[in-house]
Structures are given as structure tokens and as C-alpha cells.
Design a protein around this motif. Sequence first.
Motif, PDB file in Angstrom:
ATOM      1  N   VAL A 152       3.498  12.943   5.259  1.00 52.85           N
ATOM      2  CA  VAL A 152       3.013  12.344   6.359  1.00 52.85           C
ATOM      3  C   VAL A 152       4.318  11.372   6.836  1.00 52.85           C
ATOM      4  O   VAL A 152       4.273  11.229   8.076  1.00 52.85           O
ATOM      5  N   GLY A 153       4.708  10.615   5.818  1.00 52.96           N
ATOM      6  CA  GLY A 153       5.677   9.464   6.319  1.00 52.96           C
ATOM      7  C   GLY A 153       6.989  10.465   6.957  1.00 52.96           C
ATOM      8  O   GLY A 153       7.427   9.906   7.882  1.00 52.96           O
ATOM      9  N   LEU A 154       7.285  11.525   6.275  1.00 51.66           N
ATOM     10  CA  LEU A 154       8.390  12.203   7.072  1.00 51.66           C
ATOM     11  C   LEU A 154       8.117  12.816   8.384  1.00 51.66           C
ATOM     12  O   LEU A 154       8.944  12.504   9.425  1.00 51.66           O
ATOM     13  N   VAL A 155       6.754  13.397   8.395  1.00 50.93           N
ATOM     14  CA  VAL A 155       6.695  13.804   9.677  1.00 50.93           C
ATOM     15  C   VAL A 155       6.318  12.690  10.706  1.00 50.93           C
ATOM     16  O   VAL A 155       6.924  12.837  12.135  1.00 50.93           O
ATOM     17  N   LEU A 156       5.671  11.572  10.449  1.00 51.16           N
ATOM     18  CA  LEU A 156       5.514  10.426  11.151  1.00 51.16           C
ATOM     19  C   LEU A 156       6.985   9.909  11.586  1.00 51.16           C
ATOM     20  O   LEU A 156       7.151   9.707  12.988  1.00 51.16           O
ATOM     21  N   GLY A 157       7.942   9.718  10.633  1.00 50.71           N
ATOM     22  CA  GLY A 157       8.823   9.074  11.235  1.00 50.71           C
ATOM     23  C   GLY A 157       9.852   9.965  12.150  1.00 50.71           C
ATOM     24  O   GLY A 157      10.620   9.706  12.937  1.00 50.71           O
ATOM     25  N   ALA A 158      10.009  11.201  11.896  1.00 55.07           N
ATOM     26  CA  ALA A 158      10.695  12.203  12.602  1.00 55.07           C
ATOM     27  C   ALA A 158      10.174  12.349  14.258  1.00 55.07           C
ATOM     28  O   ALA A 158      10.882  12.086  15.076  1.00 55.07           O
ATOM     29  N   TRP A 212       0.608  -1.255  -0.058  1.00 57.10           N
ATOM     30  CA  TRP A 212      -0.081   0.068   0.004  1.00 57.10           C
ATOM     31  C   TRP A 212       0.774   1.322   0.076  1.00 57.10           C
ATOM     32  O   TRP A 212       2.012   1.238   0.327  1.00 57.10           O
ATOM     33  N   SER A 213       0.088   2.272  -0.114  1.00 56.23           N
ATOM     34  CA  SER A 213       1.001   3.752  -0.616  1.00 56.23           C
ATOM     35  C   SER A 213       0.973   4.629   0.874  1.00 56.23           C
ATOM     36  O   SER A 213       2.146   5.363   0.819  1.00 56.23           O
ATOM     37  N   PHE A 214      -0.021   4.434   1.728  1.00 56.78           N
ATOM     38  CA  PHE A 214       0.068   5.542   2.655  1.00 56.78           C
ATOM     39  C   PHE A 214       0.315   4.783   4.037  1.00 56.78           C
ATOM     40  O   PHE A 214      -0.255   3.923   4.571  1.00 56.78           O
ATOM     41  N   PRO A 215       1.405   5.415   4.910  1.00 62.72           N
ATOM     42  CA  PRO A 215       2.248   6.509   4.204  1.00 62.72           C
ATOM     43  C   PRO A 215       3.267   5.853   3.749  1.00 62.72           C
ATOM     44  O   PRO A 215       3.750   4.551   3.482  1.00 62.72           O
ATOM     45  N   SER A 216       4.241   6.681   3.150  1.00 60.78           N
ATOM     46  CA  SER A 216       5.615   6.087   2.392  1.00 60.78           C
ATOM     47  C   SER A 216       6.509   5.562   3.504  1.00 60.78           C
ATOM     48  O   SER A 216       7.113   6.434   4.358  1.00 60.78           O
ATOM     49  N   ASN A 217       7.005   4.269   3.562  1.00 58.64           N
ATOM     50  CA  ASN A 217       8.010   3.658   4.481  1.00 58.64           C
ATOM     51  C   ASN A 217       9.260   4.436   4.203  1.00 58.64           C
ATOM     52  O   ASN A 217      10.093   4.692   4.974  1.00 58.64           O
ATOM     53  N   HIS A 218       9.614   4.704   2.888  1.00 59.27           N
ATOM     54  CA  HIS A 218      11.067   5.421   2.671  1.00 59.27           C
ATOM     55  C   HIS A 218      10.991   6.580   3.231  1.00 59.27           C
ATOM     56  O   HIS A 218      12.060   7.054   3.764  1.00 59.27           O
ATOM     57  N   SER A 219       9.989   7.387   3.104  1.00 58.25           N
ATOM     58  CA  SER A 219       9.990   8.723   3.745  1.00 58.25           C
ATOM     59  C   SER A 219       9.845   8.731   5.222  1.00 58.25           C
ATOM     60  O   SER A 219      10.600   9.526   6.004  1.00 58.25           O
TER      61      SER A 219
END
Length: 219
Positions: free
Chosen positions: A159-165, A103-110
Motif C-alpha cells: 500500500v505504501g508503494l502504490v499510495l506514494g506513486a 505505527w506500521s500501516f502504511p510503510s513510510n519508507h515504501s
Amino acid sequence: MSQDLYLTITDFARGTPSWFQFLAELWTEAGLLLFGVLFVVGWFRSRSLDSRAMALALLAPLATAFGYVVSEAFKSLVDEERPCRAVVGAGPSLVECPPYGDWSFPSNHSAIAGAAAMAVTLALVASWRWIAWPAAVMAVLMAFSRVFVGVHYPHDVTVGLVLGALIAFLFMRLLTKPAVGLVEACRSSRNGAVVWCVGRGARAHAATVRREQVHHHSS
């Protein structure tokens, strides 16, 4: 809005030179490797620093991995189809569209990029105050490359960036104190391999430097 922006970015991407497209594809993975190098550098530098610095250096890759785990959990709950299949009128993606069920959301790479940037910043900012901006730029470019090659929506990577951070920040803040205790215990160990891994710390390093200076002057 995210779909329109996706179409704009991917249309632009297909018009760029092939070498630039190749660099965009490469950067997604190369950026992760570069963050890995920074983790190793941070660990090695911290062997001669205080216990908190070493604790943060050891927590950094773990925080990044945990950011990925949380992102993957969200991904399995949302089940958003990839834009390379779902967006009507979109041209072919620059890389192969991931299979159905990835699936696409969120981006794991991001998410990994955001977590790594935050972790590197927290681990190295005391000795390398300039590291925050390069780390943030690296993470943003990694996230953007996922839209550029056509496999994610802009909102996926944002969302991936913010979530990961956020996950990395909370992980390191919550575990710093117990990690410091573990490092101090390891530094007082009689096991040479354990002590080598965490280093002797700032005081031992300073004492070694003083002994070397005295030996140099006496000779």
C-alpha cells in the motif's frame, strides 16, 4: 495471509548470511540517497532543456516529500501495531523494532520509494526513457527490505508503494502548468543566481552551442 507471508520472509531473512542482512538494512536508506542523486542529476540536465522539463525536475523532490506527508497522515489514522511486536511466534527482527506509537500501516519508507520512483520517471523519462524500470526496481527492493528486516507487513509496503506513486503522479500532474510558468518567469529574470538555478533553457543552450561551433571553425 499477510501475516503468514511476513513469517515466511522473516524466517528466510534470518537464515541468510550476515553480509546479506547488512545490505538489506543498508538499502532502505541508501536507496533514498540514490533517488536524491537522481533528483540532482535531473535538475542539472534540465537547465539546458525546455521549461516543462525543468518544472518536472523541480517538482520531483517536492512530490516525494508530499507522498511522505500523506503516508504519515494515514499512519496516524490507522494505528496498526508493528509485526515485530504483534505477530505471535515471530523471531527477533533484524533491526530494532520501532517504539510503540510508530505505527506500521502504511510503510513510510515504501511510500517515499514509490513517490520517488514515480517522480523520477516523470521528470527524466523524456531524456532517459530507460529510467522507469530501474526506478521501479529500486522502489520495490526498498519496500521489500522493510519486510525482510522484520518491521513491516507485506500489505504495509504494498500500500505504501502504490499510495506514494499515486500521490506523486497527481501532485506533478496538477502542478506542472503553474511550475512551468514559474520556471519561465525565473528564466527571464535579471538575477544571475536565479537564472543559474533554472538554466537558460533549450533555445539558449542551442544558441550557445552554435556560437561555440562558429568560433571553433573561424579559429
